[in-house]
Design a protein around this motif. Structure first.
Motif: not given
Length: 312
Positions: A135-151
């Motif tokens: 469960d990654p939480g909200p992903i989509g038009a509202a945006g994501s709050a987690g890290p980027r892949l590069q991190e």
């Protein structure tokens, strides 16, 4: 008449400690000033979300072109992850009972930063117990709050892509129930035959219909020099892949240009690796030319632009 000093625009005050100067480049990497990006309350789309990752062009290909493929990734702390073009139901990530993590790059929805969407999903998968839903939480038009892949990913580890004829990799090591098997059969029926051209980066043959086939090639170069090089080849009559082929146009996807060629449908996909490698040699030579375009090359470039569209 000169403008009086009393009406001149005051100099911008320096940013306070811990704040971002509104005129400075936005830290998100969009290339816009902070006041016109995140500082305005609106986050501009990240033009190249996979920039900085090994195999950026193949990331774009798996996101936009390839129906069934996998590749091996490694996190900064040494954990192995399997990248998949798509997972069942468009799920962003899965953790199998053997603790293998699968990350799906094709998502039903996405925000203005695909890298952060996928990084959010991967971060959740890294914390999820084996065999449990992610469960990654909200992903989509509202945006994501987690890290980027590069991190999260080891950016020095190469991305080796394997194209599959079907989605059987979804159920590897599992005992699927009848519903899962039915879903797999349905997904397999929709797969477009695809071949990755050996020895080349992000070049793929596909056959969308019995009588039609294409070579689609995600190029890593910046758009302007690439278009100049393609124009030089077009003006010289050297932009094709051989007899019976035609340059069809190009599209932009996630900051990269993807040229497309129409090729005879009765020639096996793997056979186009040789002609594409020869084109690669001609293209590299054209990229190295530093002189301005000739009149014929400028006309060819205008023709190329007229057949170019933007996907996202």
């Amino acid at each position: 008449m000169a403008r009086s000093a009393s009406r001149s625009r005051p100099a911008a005050a320096p940013a306070a400690d811990g704040e971002i100067n509104p005129k400075a480049p936005c830290p998100c990497g969009s290339g816009r000033r902070y006041k016109h990006c995140h500082g305005s309350g609106y986050a501009a789309p990240v033009r190249r979300p996979f920039e900085g990752l090994a195999g950026e062009a193949d990331w774009v290909a798996l996101r936009e072109l390839v129906p069934a493929a996998t590749g091996k990734l490694r996190t900064t702390d040494g954990r192995d992850v399997t990248l998949a073009s798509v997972l069942p139901g468009g799920t962003p990530a899965l953790v199998r009972a053997n603790e293998e993590i699968l990350l799906g790059v094709q998502l039903p929805t996405s925000s203005d930063d695909v890298s952060r969407d996928l990084g959010t999903a991967l971060a959740a998968a890294l914390q999820a117990p084996a065999g449990a839903p992610v469960d990654p939480g909200p992903i989509g038009a509202a945006g994501s709050a987690g890290p980027r892949l590069q991190e999260l990913l080891d950016t020095s580890a190469p991305l080796q892509v394997t194209v599959h004829d079907d989605f059987g990799f979804w159920l590897e090591g599992a005992e699927p129930n009848p519903a899962a098997q039915a879903g797999l059969r349905q997904a397999n029926e929709m797969i477009m035959p695809t071949v990755r051209l050996e020895g080349l980066e992000a070049a793929y043959w596909c056959r969308p219909a019995v009588d039609r086939a294409h070579v689609r090639w995600v190029r890593p170069e910046a758009e302007e020099p690439l278009l100049d090089a393609l124009a030089r080849l077009a003006a010289a009559g050297e932009l094709g892949l051989g007899e019976g082929t035609k340059y069809a146009g190009a599209f932009r996807a996630l900051g990269l240009v993807v040229p497309v060629w129409d090729v005879p449908a009765d020639v096996p996909g793997a056979d186009w690796a040789g002609p594409a490698a020869e084109l690669q040699t001609r293209l590299e030579a054209a990229l190295a030319v530093g002189t301005p375009l000739t009149a014929d090359e400028r006309r060819a470039r205008a023709g190329l632009l007229s057949r170019q569209v933007t996907l996202r």
